[in-house]
Scaffold this motif. Sequence first.
Motif, mmCIF file in Angstrom:
data_model
loop_
_atom_site.group_PDB
_atom_site.id
_atom_site.type_symbol
_atom_site.label_atom_id
_atom_site.label_comp_id
_atom_site.label_asym_id
_atom_site.label_seq_id
_atom_site.Cartn_x
_atom_site.Cartn_y
_atom_site.Cartn_z
ATOM 1 N N ILE A 232 0.757 -1.191 -0.029
ATOM 2 C CA ILE A 232 0.122 0.234 -0.036
ATOM 3 C C ILE A 232 0.739 1.198 0.114
ATOM 4 N N ARG A 233 2.196 1.171 0.692
ATOM 5 C CA ARG A 233 2.876 2.269 0.890
ATOM 6 C C ARG A 233 3.628 2.723 -0.427
ATOM 7 N N GLN A 234 3.926 1.672 -1.287
ATOM 8 C CA GLN A 234 4.377 1.633 -2.470
ATOM 9 C C GLN A 234 3.582 1.860 -3.727
ATOM 10 N N GLY A 235 2.078 2.015 -3.391
ATOM 11 C CA GLY A 235 1.433 2.195 -4.466
ATOM 12 C C GLY A 235 0.909 0.768 -5.177
ATOM 13 N N ILE A 236 1.416 -0.321 -4.959
ATOM 14 C CA ILE A 236 1.146 -1.496 -5.371
ATOM 15 C C ILE A 236 -0.333 -1.933 -5.269
ATOM 16 N N ALA A 237 -0.727 -1.979 -4.034
ATOM 17 C CA ALA A 237 -2.072 -2.515 -3.665
ATOM 18 C C ALA A 237 -2.795 -0.993 -2.943
ATOM 19 N N ALA A 238 -4.099 -1.351 -2.572
ATOM 20 C CA ALA A 238 -4.968 -0.268 -1.985
ATOM 21 C C ALA A 238 -5.961 -0.658 -1.214
ATOM 22 N N GLU A 239 -6.305 0.255 -0.444
ATOM 23 C CA GLU A 239 -7.319 -0.233 0.848
ATOM 24 C C GLU A 239 -8.275 1.005 0.833
ATOM 25 N N ASN A 240 -9.622 0.614 1.044
ATOM 26 C CA ASN A 240 -10.676 1.561 1.326
ATOM 27 C C ASN A 240 -10.830 1.905 2.741
ATOM 28 N N SER A 241 -9.576 2.377 3.148
ATOM 29 C CA SER A 241 -9.450 2.820 4.629
ATOM 30 C C SER A 241 -10.076 4.041 5.114
ATOM 31 N N VAL A 242 -10.031 4.895 3.968
ATOM 32 C CA VAL A 242 -10.783 6.326 4.321
ATOM 33 C C VAL A 242 -12.324 5.922 4.515
ATOM 34 N N GLN A 243 -12.978 5.205 3.703
ATOM 35 C CA GLN A 243 -14.293 5.133 3.769
ATOM 36 C C GLN A 243 -14.599 4.280 4.974
ATOM 37 N N ALA A 244 -14.042 3.323 5.420
ATOM 38 C CA ALA A 244 -14.132 2.503 6.603
ATOM 39 C C ALA A 244 -14.126 3.504 7.774
ATOM 40 N N ALA A 245 -13.111 4.310 7.970
ATOM 41 C CA ALA A 245 -13.067 5.228 8.862
ATOM 42 C C ALA A 245 -14.369 6.067 9.128
ATOM 43 N N THR A 246 -15.216 6.185 8.255
ATOM 44 C CA THR A 246 -16.428 7.064 8.487
ATOM 45 C C THR A 246 -17.453 6.137 9.129
ATOM 46 N N TYR A 247 -17.353 4.708 9.090
ATOM 47 C CA TYR A 247 -18.255 3.764 9.581
ATOM 48 C C TYR A 247 -18.418 3.707 11.140
ATOM 49 N N LYS A 248 -19.684 3.722 11.473
ATOM 50 C CA LYS A 248 -19.847 3.327 13.049
ATOM 51 C C LYS A 248 -19.523 1.782 13.249
ATOM 52 N N ASP A 249 -19.373 1.226 14.436
ATOM 53 C CA ASP A 249 -19.598 -0.291 14.555
ATOM 54 C C ASP A 249 -20.564 -0.789 13.913
ATOM 55 N N GLY A 250 -20.308 -2.031 13.390
ATOM 56 C CA GLY A 250 -21.463 -2.710 12.671
ATOM 57 C C GLY A 250 -20.831 -3.274 11.381
ATOM 58 N N VAL A 251 -21.944 -3.920 10.585
ATOM 59 C CA VAL A 251 -21.462 -4.529 9.391
ATOM 60 C C VAL A 251 -22.083 -3.947 8.177
#
Length: 458
Positions: A232-251
Amino acid sequence: MRMNKPQQIQSTIMISYSLISIFIMLILGAGMYIRFSAVSRKEVIQSTQKLMEQTGENLEDYLVSMRQISDAVYYNVIKEHDLTGPESGIRQGMNLLYEANRTRLRSIAIYNNYGSLMAAEPVALQKEDPNVTKQEWYKKATGDTANMHFSTPHIQNLFDDGTKQYYWVISLSRVVELTDRGVPLTGVLLVDMDYAGIERMLKKINVSNNGQYYYLCDGSGQIIYHKKQMQIRQGIAAENSVQAATYKDGVYDDFFDGEHRKVVVNTISYTGWKLVGIIPDAAFTHDMFDIQYFIVMLILLMAMMLAVINRMISVRISSPILKLKDSVVEYEAGEKPAIYIGGSQEIRHLGYSIQRSYEQIDALMHKIVLEQNERRKSELDALQSQINPHFLYNTLDSITWMIEGEKNDDAVIMISELAKLFRISLSKGRTIISIKDEIQHAKSYMNIQKVRYKINFP
């Protein structure tokens, strides 16, 4: 080769039952699969939530211990001692706390409001001009003095311990009140936690081989731990962490990088960090192989059982029809067997109807034969009654002419042949005579005609 009617009935029954059975089994199999799939998905999500709750509790315990160390340094060491003096109580207190928690700590340091190092443990040389005031942990602490602040993982670059090793740490920083020669000052307390402890916790749960994984991010979505952190740091992979950070606890349902997946979020207390579990759709089907195998085997077993039952039912229905058909064929061939009566009520009724119809046909045929015989006999009798008087008159006239013409020999022949003719014609009232008598009858008639025509046609 053409299939006979009973076989067609049997095949039709078997095909109908088979199609209905297959349809029912497919519906049953689909229903079972959907039900088991839903239960399996629910169990996967619940097990993921339980694992994340347990891991979250471990992380919280780890972070609470860091808060407790920070509180102990602040309230039991900094507030109780002055910074000055070679035998400062602050250094001794910091050393005791460090030694007691060295498996989880990398360093403890105190900086004044200008960014100058006031005390540190373990004792090490500070690198030249680190300019801590520009580092994120320092700016967060001085920007929000009421709270503690946890940084994202970074390389500890403040001290040179002579080993030339670089350690990944997570910094806990807070604003503290210092006393230097009795003068109160504002400073920043820095506790560097060993990142390896958090890494071990998360690596321990990232062992699934079905595509499921877990990562840790802060409240803004910056990655704290990820199994593909370097990519992820090298830009080879990606993760939707910014969106996940906005979620409250749940599924939550999530679609990222062309893949649909479930996202399970658990917030870590005190920090605002998010422990995120990713469950791709493939993870739900990965554990469904045994269920699929069970359903397939169950359907195959049911199919075999239904095939046997279908065969028994079709034979039971078609067998009486086949026997009835065979008896009708034999009857039509002239063997006159008894019509088969058996099977269900409808087939027995059909057998009785066929038997009665054949009996009626036989009776009608016999009646027709008798009527035809009587009719021919009547016609022959009528014809004979017409022919005999005319023939007799002509013959008697011929005999009279012969006697008058003194042809007594011919007259004797005529009388003799006429006597034979009438003797055979009468036959004592019988309607059927032997072939010998029939030949004699014909000879007598011809002899009479020969004598007659010889006279008329010399």
